[in-house]
Design an enzyme around this catalytic site. Structure first.
Site, short mmCIF file in Angstrom:
data_model
loop_
_atom_site.label_atom_id
_atom_site.label_comp_id
_atom_site.label_asym_id
_atom_site.label_seq_id
_atom_site.Cartn_x
_atom_site.Cartn_y
_atom_site.Cartn_z
N ASP A 1 18.01 37.96 71.15
CA ASP A 1 18.59 36.76 71.31
C ASP A 1 18.01 35.73 72.25
OD1 ASP A 1 20.65 34.61 70.72
OD2 ASP A 1 21.56 35.37 72.33
N LYS A 2 18.25 34.70 72.24
CA LYS A 2 17.26 33.94 73.11
C LYS A 2 18.33 33.30 74.33
CE LYS A 2 16.61 29.32 72.62
NZ LYS A 2 17.30 29.01 74.01
N THR A 3 19.42 32.47 73.81
CA THR A 3 20.23 32.01 75.05
C THR A 3 20.84 32.94 75.45
OG1 THR A 3 20.25 30.06 73.43
CG2 THR A 3 21.68 30.09 75.37
N PHE B 1 26.72 14.04 68.77
CA PHE B 1 25.89 14.67 68.59
C PHE B 1 25.71 15.53 67.44
CE2 PHE B 1 22.76 18.42 68.65
CZ PHE B 1 21.69 17.74 69.24
N THR C 1 16.75 33.18 66.98
CA THR C 1 17.92 32.46 67.99
C THR C 1 18.62 31.26 66.93
OG1 THR C 1 18.02 30.73 69.60
CG2 THR C 1 16.08 30.99 68.50
N LYS D 1 20.30 37.13 61.25
CA LYS D 1 19.72 38.03 62.21
C LYS D 1 19.89 39.58 61.87
CE LYS D 1 20.91 35.05 66.35
NZ LYS D 1 21.58 35.22 67.66
N ASP E 1 23.76 38.60 73.69
CA ASP E 1 24.80 38.53 74.58
C ASP E 1 26.11 37.90 73.92
OD1 ASP E 1 23.90 36.05 74.24
OD2 ASP E 1 24.84 35.32 76.42
#
Lengths: 368, 1376
Positions: free
Chosen positions: B389-391, B700, B843, B972, B992
């Site tokens: 995962d990235k974040t 947004f 991600t 994923k 995470d």
């Protein structure tokens, strides 16, 4: 060296742990010990041609002399062996051997002459050897009752199940029970020295001292305690089927009769391999004589009772001296010499390998 | 839907009418005292091996076939079973204790008898009970919220224990109880609740409540408070228990740990199967042999062939059959009974050591690695693909303002950069300080419940216990003390002195002008840009302000706070006359009663009148009266509250970057102090507090990639639009440059800086503003209102409306926010890649961000080509994949052949660390190229289709790095599953957040990061790490060790048992195949269990083939695990052959040494046992790589134990132990010199070949691991030199490439750079779809934001960076 560096690290760790963490809040920081951090000082052998080379040479250099020593020792042992099975027609025991039955009433005797071309100086051990006799057969080995043999009166009358089908005969308990006892070797061997002057001298054969001391005094005991009358002690039991005499008539000597008869004890110690020998008698060196068995002609007189032809067995009589390493057996000496030589040879091979290739990596490593 | 009506009837009844529902007592234990034995045995017999061993033990009770004393034969299996049973019992007892603790926690339950709330244990809570909940209490059951002390009728809960999310969730009181007063009277409650059956879906709850009046009200998940959550911010709430105990959603979600079988174990099981085959063959052989042996005697039964106990004669065939069974008993040792237990023990020890590793301990959070799956430690050493995962995994998920550019001037914020660098070390202490600071006030605020914090901690500990450790609980409680995204690192931004001066100057000028009533437009444009920039940062967001004194309590700065708004009419009435309101305001979740999603309908209703009034008001607007507008501090503000709150405000942001910007602005004294739906209050230096009237917030969205606020500027009184958004979109909306030279210059410069930022891996945002004239605004507002009130296509209309507004912007500046990479991420990725691991990043983030981060963490290298796959249809995707495949083949086929030739010669380079792994790598059909693949979620969805997945894989696996953006959790997991199943590789997923859970569960090894997003990933994971960088040590060191230790141990086990059993097998040739054994039954049975067990356990636990340092410095050593080099199938057979050879030696040397002697069975067998023991131990010695005192001790102990046991046993009883009765055997043997001579020669001879082979191998063809060990031996200095040299000289082409590729084709020295330059131009091989952008030419921004990054990257560094190539595969159908 390694240990010292690790210790230094340890101390560092302790300082930091003891400093702020000593307060109320118990940190779950792992302990910085060499064990928990898997940093125990260690010896790390690396097996390469270079490092193991000495081992091979050392093994070679140690083994070859040992081998030679063993070989010489074994060669110094004198041994004489004579097969008296009577397979050949020419054999004196041929006739006797034709009788396959265990319980033939008529004893068959035969005498075999032989010539000892070497004099025997020290004590001579007389063995009987059997071949092709599987005393190590699983069911055979089991077929005994140690309690009975230990003089347990209860086991005497109620032999263990292990003894089946040799536990009872005619509804009487067999003593000693079991297949081992039942198949006890019952040839009797006598040795005569044919004096060059024509007389036939019987050589005195020691009946005792042939079994393990612990067997005779601990493991095997006659029932009834110290009752000298074995006949009474064995009352109510019957002899094994194949036996000619009951157990209490094995020997006239009180100390060698019944379960503690040494021939019996020796037999009960089952052999490891199908070809085996068992100590039969000892010819003790007489104090006054130099030679126990002088060179010359001898006669072996056999009371041929034990049938082995049915299973292609062989019977032998062996006369042997022994050394500190036991009976004659050149194998171990040869083995030591061979392995030593092989090690030496491999050492040389490794030396070549080490010279040709071993330096490549190391020098590159270090020069770089 | 199967809805089970659950009747909840409260009221004045004496007894709870819901007795028949499950009570709240939980029982997670498996056994009771009575059921333990049968149940545990039953469970253990599910393991086939146990059944087998019990079967064999029972077989011994059959007289015809028995081999050993039956009782004795039972011993090992009983031992094994009881060890396992004791372990189970202990675990169950722990569960029981923690259950008890939880069941005895207190809560306030309404007692119908006493007519008040009384303290009760959790376990006494029943469905239908009314529960009073206080702040910071943990919910004992699933509770329907009936009333709350919160004026908005909300109850805030923290769900960290359930899903790990630390931000507060709002729960609403059931609608029908909305209007009730605070003091809800349970006695008056008389309604029936019907709801669905208990299920484990945390995000769904449906039901309705039927009132006495017959009215029905629906119930949603917004009304339900789940067990295990913590009440926050709400003083008191009352609810009715809906689900209790095991029926609560939390408990239903608590699945036990999954059982995973490691790859090594699977391989081992194959070999166990082979052992069974070998065993059967041996038994069959013996049986046939016995039959023949019997047959040769014919009718003449020899005297030693004992009849059966019944006295009957056995036919050869019958005895052969019996013998077959006997042999199975005798040879049972071949199937190692202790193997399974030993493996378990070793794994537990391994887990212990991993736990204890200081390097995997994170001081900041006081947590260390947790192994949640005990049985797959060795899989860590065999990973091939990492899905990350990235974040929060690669990054800390802490957005930190790093630098900015305003009006074309860059402010580098060097001090800030230094500060950030400092946090690398300082982090822990500062966090500790704030956490203490944060707890104190809270404790004051909750004095009514003494030691609430203690309770909280212990309780949350409990609620975690099911899934294991206290660590989680503790972390959760630590996290709960913080507002999200507010670590000091994120908060305390060091301002750039230059910019700070300018801000001060600017604001003082403004103050001056205000004082002298000069129009603000006279301000120099660069200064006004600066102040506008910071105002935009402050207000263009949805950040909510809270005061720390009452943590997570909103700061209410409303004029009429006393009576909260209850109805829309009220709202309009109150606010319209005095102020402008905005309908589409979605930022004010804090003060609007209902949350945003459910409020859509209402807001549009409310907006039209209010907006209309706005219009009219606008028309009537008088010339700005500055003095008047400028009463920033409303009179009714409580000054006292302000004083406390001052400077200590907390910002609760939806996303971390918003918070970062607000904190950044605050560093420039430009702080957000309050936000109301219609007003934002900003405090500026010199100017004091300014209230901006918030006219609109255009939130947004990912299509626009920007957000805007429309405010009325209190100073200039202009309608101003502040827009903040992705640089790629904002730049296109800037007013055409021809309008002014200055603006043109700003745009140009800003673009340059943006590219620079992106190259640094910063997230860039552009800030722009626009001033609307009243006419323009009126015009826009008209259509905007139409859009808002539209019934059909409202969303699109609103979208268009936003587009209309956000045009012709005036660029103010840009910010660079660092999504801080976790410490050591690039290094970790680099070394994992060197270790032969393919790293894919999956991600949910947008493509630009993902690509930026990928560059920042060195996942993508600037010199790599990047394949970007964006397709909007299945066909386009297919075409794209096809084209990329062609492209890859065309481009790399020739070059790889070329490289292969070079590699051949390069392999003989003077320094070579990894010589032997090249053959295996060359067999890989797909070469991994220096290509990066970027694919977005939509394309991924197409690519994952059955028809395309193979192609996708073919493309993806030939790329060095793969980046999947905008992927859903399901995607994923699908990607992981695809790779795992199709490529048959070992996969590791690390993440995470809750969105990674599915991926973590699918992968062979799931790793959870116990990071900011909480525990859900951790709960699902097999290993939980505090930080991403620990993965390096976990895999490279512990994984390698665990794998190599276990692999060696398993191989050794097979060897050991085969060797031991073969001894007996050879003996069968000399005992008429009768199943006789010369080895005493005691030795035979306890050999494995006692005499030879300890050394191998020690070695299996402690042996280190290479030191941790070397393993980390030479990640290439990991490849040996990936290729299963420690345990290949042939090794099993080699070991078997060696075992048979060794047993031959151990059998025949004593055989010949004792041939034709008077030796008896056990006097001969005992030396053989001894020799075998020596040989086996020495064999282990050869295979042991590190000898610690433990090894020495264990080996000495084994030998001592054997002799002690033998001597005692042989002296103990002259009549027992039938049939062997080895009385005095050992004692006599020890007096026999022959015994010692045997003990010397036999092990030497037996081990000679192996020793020789190892020595030759070590010299002639050392494995990489062996080279690593040689490096280990060198002094630390020399080693470091060599390693650094190798990296520079030979290693440089290696290090930048995936290692197995580099092994196959290492480039000659120096060719690295020229090679890159001479890559064939992709243009030649491209079809029409492949559009190559040579970055040097791409002055214009392309569609994808990563492209401009390169323009500048190469412009900046063109002196020393090779030109990078870009390929964009745009599969938009329009283009095709």
């Amino acid at each position: 060296m390694m240990a010292s560096t690790y210790n230094a690290k340890d101390e560092d760790g302790h300082i930091t742990v003891a400093g702020p963490g000593g307060g109320t809040l118990r940190s779950r920081k792992p302990e910085n010990t060499a064990f928990k951090q898997q940093r125990l000082p260690a010896w790390q052998p690396i097996l390469t041609a270079g490092t193991v080379l000495p081992a091979f040479f050392v093994i070679g250099l140690i083994f070859i002399p040992i081998g030679i020593g063993l070989y010489v020792t074994s060669n110094n042992i004198k041994e004489f062996e004579i097969d008296y099975t009577g397979v050949d027609m020419s054999s004196p025991c041929f006739n006797c051997s034709q009788n396959f039955s265990w319980n033939s009433t008529r004893p068959c005797t035969c005498s075999i002459p032989f010539y000892l071309d070497q004099p025997y100086e020290s004590n001579v051990f007389m063995y009987y050897g059997l071949s092709n006799f599987y005393q190590n057969h699983r069911r055979y080995v089991k077929s005994r009752d140690d309690s009975q043999l230990n003089g347990d009166s209860e086991a005497l009358t109620k032999p263990s199940k292990e003894c089946e089908p040799y536990a009872f005969h005619d509804n009487k308990p067999i003593a000693p029970c079991g297949a081992i006892a039942n198949s006890m070797f019952n040839d009797s061997l006598e040795l005569f020295y044919n004096d060059p002057n024509g007389t036939k001298v019987q050589i005195h054969l020691m009946k005792t001292g042939i079994a393990w001391w612990t067997d005779k005094h601990v493991k095997f005991r006659n029932p009834g305690g110290n009752n000298p009358n074995l006949t009474v002690a064995f009352q109510g039991t019957t002899k094994p089927v194949n036996w000619r005499k009951p157990v209490y008539e094995l020997d006239s000597d009180q100390e060698n009769d019944g379960f503690i008869n040494e021939d019996f004890i020796v037999w009960m110690r089952t052999a490891a391999l199908p070809t085996f020998r068992k100590l039969y008698r000892i010819i003790q060196k007489k104090k006054d004589m130099v030679l126990t068995l002088p060179r010359g002609n001898y006669t072996l007189e056999v009371v041929y009772n034990y049938p082995v032809r049915s299973f292609e067995g062989r019977k032998r009589m062996i006369l042997s001296t022994i050394s500190w390493m036991g009976g004659k057996n050149p194998f171990l000496g040869i083995a030591y010499i061979t392995v030593g030589s092989v090690c030496f040879f491999l050492g040389v091979v490794l030396l070549i390998i080490h010279h040709k290739y071993g330096n490549r990596n190391n020098s590159a490593d270090i020069s770089n | 839907d199967t809805k089970k009506p659950r009747l909840n009837r409260g009221g004045a009844w004496e007894e709870n009418p819901n007795r028949h529902y499950a009570n709240n007592k939980i029982k997670t234990t498996k056994y009771t005292l009575l059921s333990f034995l049968p149940k545990n045995l039953f469970e253990q017999f599910h393991r086939f091996a146990n059944v087998y061993f019990v079967f064999i033990a029972l077989l011994n009770f059959v007289p015809v076939v028995n081999a050993f004393q039956p009782e004795l034969a039972l011993a090992p299996v009983v031992f094994i079973l009881s060890v396992t049973a004791i372990k189970d019992l202990w675990e169950d007892y722990r569960r029981h204790r923690s259950d008890k603790e939880i069941n005895h926690m207190d809560c306030l339950v309404y007692s119908r008898v006493e007519r008040r709330y009384v303290e009760k244990y959790w376990k006494e809570v029943r469905v239908g009970d009314f529960i009073r909940l206080r702040c910071n209490e943990i919910l004992p059951a699933d509770v329907l919220l009936l009333t709350s002390s919160d004026p908005d009728r909300l109850c805030h809960i923290e769900t960290a224990t359930l899903d790990g999310e630390t931000n507060l969730k709002q729960r609403q009181v059931v609608r029908s109880f909305f209007d009730l007063d605070c003091d809800f009277d349970p006695t008056k409650y008389n309604s029936i609740i019907e709801c669905e059956k208990p299920n484990n879906d945390l995000n769904r709850f449906r039901g309705y409540i039927i009132h006495r009046s017959g009215r029905r009200d629906a119930l949603y998940k917004e009304n339900l408070l789940l067990r295990g959550c913590t009440i926050r911010n709400t003083e008191e709430a009352v609810g009715i228990v809906i689900y209790a105990g095991h029926e609560t959603k939390a408990m239903l979600n608590n699945n036990g740990p999954r059982y995973k079988r490691s790859k090594l174990e699977r391989q081992m099981n194959v070999d166990v199967f082979w052992c069974v085959i070998i065993l059967l063959v041996m038994c069959l052989f013996a049986a046939v042999g016995h039959g023949l042996w019997m047959f040769q005697y014919g009718d003449k039964r020899p005297v030693f062939d004992v009849l059966s106990p019944e006295g009957t004669d056995l036919s050869p065939i019958m005895s052969a059959i019996y013998l077959f069974l006997t042999m199975i008993i005798v040879f049972q040792v071949l199937i190692p009974i202790s193997l399974f237990v030993s493996i378990e023990i070793v794994k537990i020890c391994q887990v212990f050591f991993i736990h204890q590793d200081m390097d995997l301990y994170d001081e900041e959070t006081d947590s260390h690695l947790q192994c949640r799956a005990l049985n797959i430690t060795e899989d860590l050493g065999q990973m091939q693909y990492i899905f990350s995962d990235k974040t929060g995994t690669l990054t800390e998920n802490k957005m930190v303002f790093r630098r900015c550019t305003v009006a074309g001037v860059e402010y580098s914020h060097d001090a800030n950069a230094r500060r950030l660098a400092m946090y690398q070390e300082m982090d822990s202490e500062e966090e500790e300080c704030t956490s203490h600071g944060g707890t104190l006030p809270r404790r004051d605020s909750v004095t009514s419940h003494q030691s609430a914090r203690v309770v909280l901690r212990s309780q949350s500990t409990k609620s975690h216990r099911r899934t294991g450790s206290r660590a989680e609980a503790k972390r959760a409680s630590i996290l709960s003390k913080h507002t999200a995204f507010s670590s000091p690192m994120e908060k305390d931004i060091t301002p750039d002195p230059q910019l700070l001066d300018k801000v001060n100057e600017c604001s003082s000028q403004m103050d001056f002008m205000r004082f002298h009533s000069q129009p603000m437009s006279q301000l120099p444009s660069d200064l006004s840009d600066i102040i506008d920039f910071f105002i935009a940062l402050t207000i263009c967001n949805t950040v909510v302000v809270s005061s720390p004194n009452q943590p997570r309590q909103k700061v209410r700065m409303r004029f009429e706070l006393k009576s909260p708004v209850k109805t829309i009419e009220d709202f309009i009435k109150r606010f319209t006359p005095s102020r402008l309101t905005s309908g589409s305001n979605s930022s004010s979740s804090s003060s609007l009663i209902t949350n945003r999603s459910s409020n859509r309908g209402c807001s549009s209703i409310l907006s039209s009148p209010s907006a209309e009034s706005t219009l009219t008001k606008l028309d009537e607007e008088k010339p700005p009266n500055l003095e008047h507008t400028f009463s920033p501090v409303p009179p009714c503000y409580s000054e006292k509250a302000w004083a406390v709150a001052e400077g200590e405000l907390r910002y609760e942001a939806e996303s971390p970057d918003e918070a970062a910007l607000v904190y950044a602005a605050r560093a420039y004294k430009c702080s957000l102090v309050g936000r109301l739906p219609d007003q934002v209050t900003v405090e500026l230096p010199h100017l004091g507090k300014l209230s901006f009237e918030l006219l609109h917030t255009l939130g947004f969205d990912s299509t626009r990639k920007r957000m805007s606020v429309v405010v009325r500027h209190p100073l200039t009184d202009q309608i101003t639009v502040y827009t903040k958004g992705a640089d790629s979109v904002i730049m296109d909306l800037i007013k055409p440059p021809n309008t002014g030279k200055r603006q043109k210059k700003i745009v140009y410069r800003t673009q340059n800086y943006l590219n620079l930022y992106a190259a640094d891996g910063l997230r860039t945002l552009c800030i722009a503003k626009k001033v609307l004239t009243k006419e323009e605004y009126a015009c826009w507002l008209q259509r905007h209102l139409e859009a808002e009130t539209a019934i059909q296509g409202r969303e699109e209309l609103l979208f268009e409306s936003a587009l209309r507004l956000e045009t012709n912007l005036h660029l103010l500046g840009a910010t660079g926010i660092e999504d801080r990479l976790q410490d050591g991420v690039p290094e970790t990725i680099a070394s994992l890649r060197k270790a032969g691991l393919q790293i894919w990043v999956l991600t949910g983030d947008k493509q630009e961000t993902a690509v930026n981060i990928a560059y920042a963490c060195k996942l993508l290298e600037p010199e790599e080509e990047i394949l970007t796959l964006n397709a909007d249809s299945q066909e386009a995707c297919a075409l794209l994949l096809e084209e990329s495949l062609h492209y890859i083949q065309a481009k790399f086929l020739c070059s790889s052949a070329d490289h292969a030739a070079k590699a051949f010669t390069a392999n003989f380079a003077p320094f070579e660390i990894y010589p032997s792994s090249s053959p295996s790598s060359s067999s890989v059909p797909f070469m991994v190229h220096r290509l990066g693949l970027v694919i977005d979620g939509r394309t991924l969805a197409y690519a994952l289709d059955k028809s395309l997945e193979d192609k996708f894989l073919a493309v993806a696996r030939s790329c060095r790095s793969v980046l999947c953006c905008r992927s859903t959790p399901l995607q994923k997991s699908m990607v992981v599953k695809l790779v795992r199943n199709k490529l048959k590789v070992m996969t590791l997923a690390i993440g995470d957040g809750a969105n990674d859970v599915s991926m973590i569960q699918v992968a062979d090894v799931g790793v959870g990061i116990s990071g900011q997003e909480g525990m859900q990933a951790v709960m699902a994971s097999d290993f939980a790490l505090p930080r991403f960088r620990y993965l390096q040590k976990l895999l490279l060191v512990h994984g390698h060790w665990c794998y190599s230790r276990l692999a060696n141990m398993i191989l050794y086990f097979f060897y050991k048992n085969a060797m031991f059993v073969a001894l007996i097998f050879w003996y069968q040739f000399y005992c008429g195949f009768s199943g006789s054994a010369m080895i005493d039954q005691w030795y035979l049975i306890f050999f494995n269990l006692m005499f030879s067990a300890f050394p191998q356990l020690i070695t299996g636990t402690l042996d280190k083939d290479v030191s941790a340092e070397t393993l980390q410095q030479l990640p290439q050593l990991y490849i040996s695990g990936q290729n299963s080099e420690e345990y290949k199938p042939y090794m099993f057979w080699m070991n078997m052959i060696d075992a048979f050879y060794q047993s031959l030696v151990c059998f025949f040397i004593p055989y010949f040494a004792y041939a034709d002697s008077d030796v008896d069975l056990f006097t001969w067998g005992t030396p053989i046992t001894t020799l075998a023991l020596f040989t086996i131990l020495l064999h282990l010695g050869i295979e042991t790589k590190t000898w610690t005192w433990m090894n020495w001790l264990s080996i000495s102990f084994s030998i001592a134990l054997f002799f002690t046991v033998a001597l005692c046993y042989n002296a103990s009883c002259p009549t027992c132990y039938s049939p062997s009765n080895p009385y005095w055997t050992m004692q006599r043997l020890l007096q026999d010199p022959l015994f010692y001579f045997l003990c010397v020669i036999t092990p030497v001879t037996a081990l000679l070949p192996r020793y020789f082979y190892r020595a030759c191998q070590g010299t002639l063809f050392p494995s990489p691991v062996q080279v690593g060990r040689q490096l280990d031996k060198l002094p630390a200095e020399t080693r470091r030199n060599i390693l650094s040299l190798s990296r520079v000289k030979v290693g440089s082409p290696l290090s930048t490439k995936p290692p197995f590729l580099s092994l196959a084709k290492p480039l000659p020295k120096g060719s690295n750079k020229t090679e890159k330059g001479s890559f064939p131009s992709p243009k030649a091989s491209q079809g029409s779809i492949l559009q190559t952008h040579d970055t040097r030419k791409c002055h214009k921004r392309s569609q994808i934001s990563c492209a401009p990054r390169f323009c500048v990257g190469s412009l900046q560094f063109s002196g020393f960076l090779p030109p990078s190539k870009h390929m964009h595969l745009n599969g938009l159908t329009g283009q095709i």
